[in-house]
Enzyme design. Sequence first.
Site, PDB file in Angstrom:
ATOM      1  NE  ARG A  66      -3.959   1.817   2.537  1.00  0.00           N
ATOM      2  CZ  ARG A  66      -3.991   2.739   3.494  1.00  0.00           C
ATOM      3  NH1 ARG A  66      -3.029   2.774   4.416  1.00  0.00           N
ATOM      4  NH2 ARG A  66      -4.968   3.616   3.555  1.00  0.00           N
ATOM      5  CG  HIS A  70      -1.508   5.448   0.075  1.00  0.00           C
ATOM      6  ND1 HIS A  70      -2.231   5.863   1.167  1.00  0.00           N
ATOM      7  CD2 HIS A  70      -2.311   4.576  -0.588  1.00  0.00           C
ATOM      8  CE1 HIS A  70      -3.406   5.263   1.166  1.00  0.00           C
ATOM      9  NE2 HIS A  70      -3.473   4.464   0.114  1.00  0.00           N
ATOM     10  N   PRO A 167      -7.463   7.892  -4.025  1.00  0.00           N
ATOM     11  CG  PRO A 167      -7.900   6.472  -5.815  1.00  0.00           C
ATOM     12  CD  PRO A 167      -6.768   7.063  -5.025  1.00  0.00           C
ATOM     13  CB  THR A 198      -6.407 -10.446  -2.886  1.00  0.00           C
ATOM     14  OG1 THR A 198      -6.604 -11.819  -2.557  1.00  0.00           O
ATOM     15  CG2 THR A 198      -4.925 -10.226  -3.135  1.00  0.00           C
TER      16      THR A 198
END
Length: 332
Positions: A66, A70, A167, A198
Amino acid sequence: MARSMSFFIFIALLVFAPICFSFKSNNGGLYPQYYHKSCPRAQEIVKSVVAKAVAKESRMAASLLRLQFHDCFVQGCDASLLLDNSRGIVSEKGSNANRNSARGFDVIDDIKSALEKECPQTVSCADILALAARDSTVLSGGPTWEVPLGRRDSRSASLSSSNNNIPAPNNTFDAILSRFKRQGLDVVDLVALSGSHTIGNSRCTSFRQRLYNQSGNNKPDSTLDESYAAQLRNRCPRSGGDQNLFSLDFVSPTKFDNSYFKNLLASKGLLNSDQVLATKSQASLALVKQYAENNALFFDHFVKSMVKMGNISPLTGSSGEIRKNCRKINSS
């Protein structure tokens, strides 16, 4: 003889120049062998530290993956996300997308520390993020790929861009796609990269509105399976429990596979930003169905989209710097 030799060299340059030009333009000047001479063990060191971190806490794989998302959506893939608050720097860690959510910074610190011992001020923090994302995917059972390298680190951060470009879980499909397109990514990239859900977790506060007040009418989201919603309400009440964690993919929460897409088809996507992929666009729904049926196709598209995302506005050449510490810019 000299004239014929010159002609041969000229023809050779014409033959090979398009290849070189194409490679550079497709990858922003990045290439997988970038550290082969300057820091031969770079990728080995990154993988070792990531493997230890994921073995200690399986959730860390999703957290590291992640971080690259970002980072790349703000100023490009330049490690701006890693900078702490300092004079002249307002950290992106305080943005809506990252506050009380982004994690794994200590693991990046450990990787950087190990690399500084091996080859001082050589491997950028931006490249560390890219490699850690790949290794986290592989360690979770996902696909592997060659990571184009050679990024340099920014000397700035942008809190406003972090707030505006990444988002949000409750965004509409059109808003999410718009933010992807802003980065040069398309609907295939959106659906494939969303498949990273997932693995990993999300907080109650990120999807509470779906359980109680999706459209401002005090009713739950009609696209959410009722039995699944009832399970979620047990640990995500109307108020309180904001930080309670839930698996983004309840079927195989630590395995990188296509069950995420099967969940969407069963109306059991956790976040609004997940479920809209199957309810608000025929193009995205078609991809969700393809990935749910074909894990290999999902892996193939995911790899291509990760490389594409990793090429968003990298700093190369003399731009930026190679930080000694990923949390702060080098002293002038």
